[in-house]
Design a protein around this motif. Structure first.
Motif, PDB file in Angstrom:
ATOM      1  N   ASP A 166      -3.875  -2.354   7.916  1.00 18.13           N
ATOM      2  CA  ASP A 166      -2.483  -2.519   8.363  1.00 18.13           C
ATOM      3  C   ASP A 166      -2.171  -1.044   9.972  1.00 18.13           C
ATOM      4  N   VAL A 167      -1.066  -1.248  10.358  1.00 15.25           N
ATOM      5  CA  VAL A 167      -1.189  -0.262  11.215  1.00 15.25           C
ATOM      6  C   VAL A 167      -0.659   1.007  10.224  1.00 15.25           C
ATOM      7  N   HIS A 168       0.013   0.917   9.411  1.00  9.90           N
ATOM      8  CA  HIS A 168       0.498   2.160   8.492  1.00  9.90           C
ATOM      9  C   HIS A 168      -0.694   2.560   7.389  1.00  9.90           C
ATOM     10  N   GLY A 224       1.650  -5.810   6.673  1.00 11.84           N
ATOM     11  CA  GLY A 224       2.826  -5.962   6.877  1.00 11.84           C
ATOM     12  C   GLY A 224       2.718  -7.034   9.266  1.00 11.84           C
ATOM     13  N   HIS A 243       0.880  -1.391   0.019  1.00 13.47           N
ATOM     14  CA  HIS A 243      -0.017   0.230  -0.430  1.00 13.47           C
ATOM     15  C   HIS A 243       0.747   1.250  -0.059  1.00 13.47           C
ATOM     16  N   ASP A 303       0.247  -6.159  11.886  1.00 14.07           N
ATOM     17  CA  ASP A 303       1.138  -5.386  11.986  1.00 14.07           C
ATOM     18  C   ASP A 303       0.515  -4.298  13.716  1.00 14.07           C
ATOM     19  N   TYR A 311       6.033  -7.827  11.456  1.00 12.65           N
ATOM     20  CA  TYR A 311       7.442  -7.987  11.317  1.00 12.65           C
ATOM     21  C   TYR A 311       7.982  -8.298  12.771  1.00 12.65           C
TER      22      TYR A 311
HETATM   23 ZN   LIG Z   1       2.965  -1.870   8.085  1.00 13.31          ZN
END
Ligand SMILES: [Zn+2]
Length: 298
Positions: A155-157, A273, A117, A232, A275
């Motif tokens: 996603d966290v981002h 994500g 993304h 994430d 990680y």
């Molecule tokens: Zn992410």
């Protein structure tokens, strides 16, 4: 039954100088097998160049295909664009598109890759080369598979690349719920952005999701959801800033599916994500996401 899209070439060796590892795309298949869940594997085709160029700058597409991306773009992506990376960058959008096609038939399907993304029109960024979500959404609408698509990015981002590539599209709604202080520093404008404070936990997160998602679905009335189901936001994630537990992620995904199924909406998910040093733990977390999304209500 769970329908999963995987290609052996999703896995690529680690590249020098990059922290990014492509091994989770293989480990997630091991985690699915180990779980005992019954699933059907599907093999994607590379996304045709013309569909990539319908979203990305053809000069950038050429750079990737000829392995001639300039160093500043490779730095921004976070790894060099090798032959293996180039090949998986074509397969991953093909996988997201195939997941959507299967979701239209089966209700849900998962691309065991994708969710790129951060990729922008003329460059990749943040471990993303081509934006599979934007490419697939554009193609699905152009070919008449869907008229209106919601890209739900949890996603966290922030889904900054998706937002910027699809800005101005009235037939695609981009919804991003992310950690406000996380990457990218400069956010793009999605159709709707919800930036959460660092450390947001299960209850506050789910309160936001349950407030926002039903309203978006009722107002926009998509006929397909492309779900960036990054794991994430988990409290143990190395690059997350939120604090969701395993139960919180479970509740998140089940809520998404209940809302979708209640409206007869197909969902195609991408991995996004996730990680951490324990590669198998990350893979299991991604696998658990796909498994619960395919389950009927509980
Ligand atoms: Zn992410």
């Amino acid at each position: 039954m769970l329908h999963v899209i995987h290609h052996p070439a999703y896995v690529s060796p680690a590249t020098d100088g990059s922290a990014f590892r492509f091994d989770k795309y293989g480990l997630v298949m091991d985690a699915l097998a180990e779980s005992g869940v019954v699933f059907q594997r599907h093999t994607p085709q590379p996304m045709p160049r013309s569909w990539i160029e319908a979203v990305h700058d053809p000069a950038y597409v050429e750079q990737v295909l000829t392995l001639s991306a300039p160093p500043e773009k490779e730095r921004r992506i976070g790894f060099p664009v090798t032959d293996r990376v180039m090949r998986r960058s074509l397969l991953s959008p093909g996988g997201t598109w195939l997941a959507a096609k299967l979701a239209l038939t089966h209700g849900y399907a998962a691309n065991a890759a994708g969710g790129s993304h951060h990729a922008l029109a003329d460059t990749g960024a943040g471990y993303c080369v081509f934006n599979d979500l934007a490419i697939a959404a554009n193609r699905l609408i152009a070919e008449g598979d869907a008229a209106r698509i919601l890209i739900l990015d949890l996603d966290v981002h922030q889904g900054d690349g998706t937002a910027s590539l699809l800005a101005g599209r009235s037939d695609i709604f981009t919804l991003s719920i992310h950690a406000e202080k996380n990457f990218p520093v400069r956010k793009a404008r999605s159709t709707l952005d919800i930036g959460l404070e660092d450390g947001t936990g299960d209850d506050a997160y789910l309160a936001v999701l349950t407030d926002i998602l039903p309203r978006v679905l009722d107002d926009f009335r998509p006929d397909l959801i492309l779900y960036q189901a990054g794991i994430d936001p988990h409290e143990d994630d190395r690059l997350g800033r939120l604090a969701l537990s395993d139960a919180g992620l479970d509740a998140r995904d089940r809520f998404v599916m209940r809302q979708a199924r209640g409206r007869g909406l197909p969902v195609a998910s991408t991995m996004g994500g996730g990680y951490g040093a324990d590669r198998m733990a990350i893979a299991r977390r991604h696998a658990a996401c796909m498994i619960r999304m395919a389950e009927r209500d509980r």
